[in-house]
Design a protein around this motif. Structure first.
Motif, PDB file in Angstrom:
ATOM      1  N   TYR A 155       0.821  -1.210   0.000  1.00  0.00           N
ATOM      2  CA  TYR A 155       0.000   0.000   0.000  1.00  0.00           C
ATOM      3  C   TYR A 155       0.853   1.258   0.000  1.00  0.00           C
ATOM      4  N   GLU A 156       0.414   2.238  -0.801  1.00  0.00           N
ATOM      5  CA  GLU A 156       1.033   3.556  -0.760  1.00  0.00           C
ATOM      6  C   GLU A 156       0.566   4.261   0.504  1.00  0.00           C
ATOM      7  N   ASP A 158      -0.316   7.343   0.930  1.00  0.00           N
ATOM      8  CA  ASP A 158      -1.493   8.198   0.692  1.00  0.00           C
ATOM      9  C   ASP A 158      -2.788   7.396   0.712  1.00  0.00           C
ATOM     10  N   ASP A 159      -2.752   6.209   0.111  1.00  0.00           N
ATOM     11  CA  ASP A 159      -3.974   5.395   0.050  1.00  0.00           C
ATOM     12  C   ASP A 159      -4.367   4.928   1.447  1.00  0.00           C
ATOM     13  N   GLU A 162      -5.804   7.843   3.463  1.00  0.00           N
ATOM     14  CA  GLU A 162      -7.180   8.203   3.090  1.00  0.00           C
ATOM     15  C   GLU A 162      -8.200   7.263   3.751  1.00  0.00           C
TER      16      GLU A 162
END
Ligand code: BTN
Length: 248
Positions: A155-156, A158-159, A162
């Motif tokens: 996972y990034e 940012d993701d 969020e």
């Protein structure tokens, strides 16, 4: 309102300074790396690049004595976020995010109050995103896990941020509209089921041991001592004790 920073000391410290300078509710700081990441009970939080280090600012309108529910609320939100990303996460009192016996994430909620009212709350969240062997210090590798290790997906930051923020908003709105009982019941449903087991808690250098029976409405852990008297523990590091074998 989401600030992406590179290397910081601690996102909680960066956001606390912004809060004092008047930053609005929901201001959020995410850092690539922390050089002085802080955990509960005065511990350090290992913060190598690739994992999630996020702090979000809340300005709750309620009384200081009701702030105790916020660490549990953030725990529920982060556990749900991690589960939706593929790791079956549960909560170990007060708000360690765990998969089985391994720690996936941690939460450090810090409040500032003055004149009998809460000025602001900084909720700091750390979640291991990368396969733990790759980034965490050697001594944590057997006791920690990551979203990558649990879900098989990378996972990034940012993701993940969020999804975590989305769940915090959902639960913060529910707290405002439905009251804290709904948060406590969600926490109980996600908790590692310790009830009836012997548990020890280390808090500020003191140790208490007893049979875990639940949490009260302020989020304190309730233990029964050997005489059946109820003890209320408000903070600390808890672990369930293994049953000792009787001599053969
Ligand atoms: C724990 O001990 O389990 C709590 C760990 C909290 C770590 C997060 S990472 C983002 C924020 N900044 C910090 O310095 N600590 C929290």
């Amino acid at each position: 309102m989401l600030q992406r920073l590179g290397r910081v000391t601690s996102t909680n410290d960066v956001l606390r300074d912004q809060a004092r300078a008047g930053a609005p509710e929901w201001t959020t700081v995410v850092a690539e790396e922390q050089t002085a990441g802080r955990g509960r009970e005065g511990r350090a939080w290992a913060s190598p690049p690739g994992n999630l280090f996020l702090s979000v600012l809340l300005r709750p309108a309620f009384e200081p004595q009701s702030v105790g529910v916020l660490p549990l609320l953030v725990g529920v939100a982060v556990a749900e976020a991690c589960t939706s990303l593929g790791a079956l996460a549960r909560l170990k009192w007060p708000n360690d995010v765990v998969v089985g016996e391994r720690k996936l994430g941690g939460i450090l909620v810090e409040a500032a109050s003055s004149g009998g009212r809460v000025e602001f709350v900084v909720a700091g969240i750390g979640v291991n995103l990368c396969a733990t062997g790759a980034t965490l210090p050697e001594e944590l590798r057997d006791v920690a896990t990551s979203l990558e290790a649990e879900s098989g997906r990378r996972y990034e930051v940012d993701d993940a941020a969020e999804v975590v923020l989305g769940r915090i908003r959902v639960w913060y709105d529910r707290l405002a509209s439905e009251g804290q009982a709904i948060v406590l019941s969600a926490w109980r449903a996600l908790a590692v089921p310790w009830w009836g087991r012997r548990v020890e808690v280390i808090s500020g250098g003191n140790r208490v041991e007893g049979q875990a029976v639940g949490i009260d409405d302020a989020g304190a852990l309730l233990l029964l001592d050997a005489t059946g008297r109820e003890m209320r523990v408000v903070a600390g590091d808890a672990r369930a004790l293994r049953l000792s074998r009787s001599p053969e």
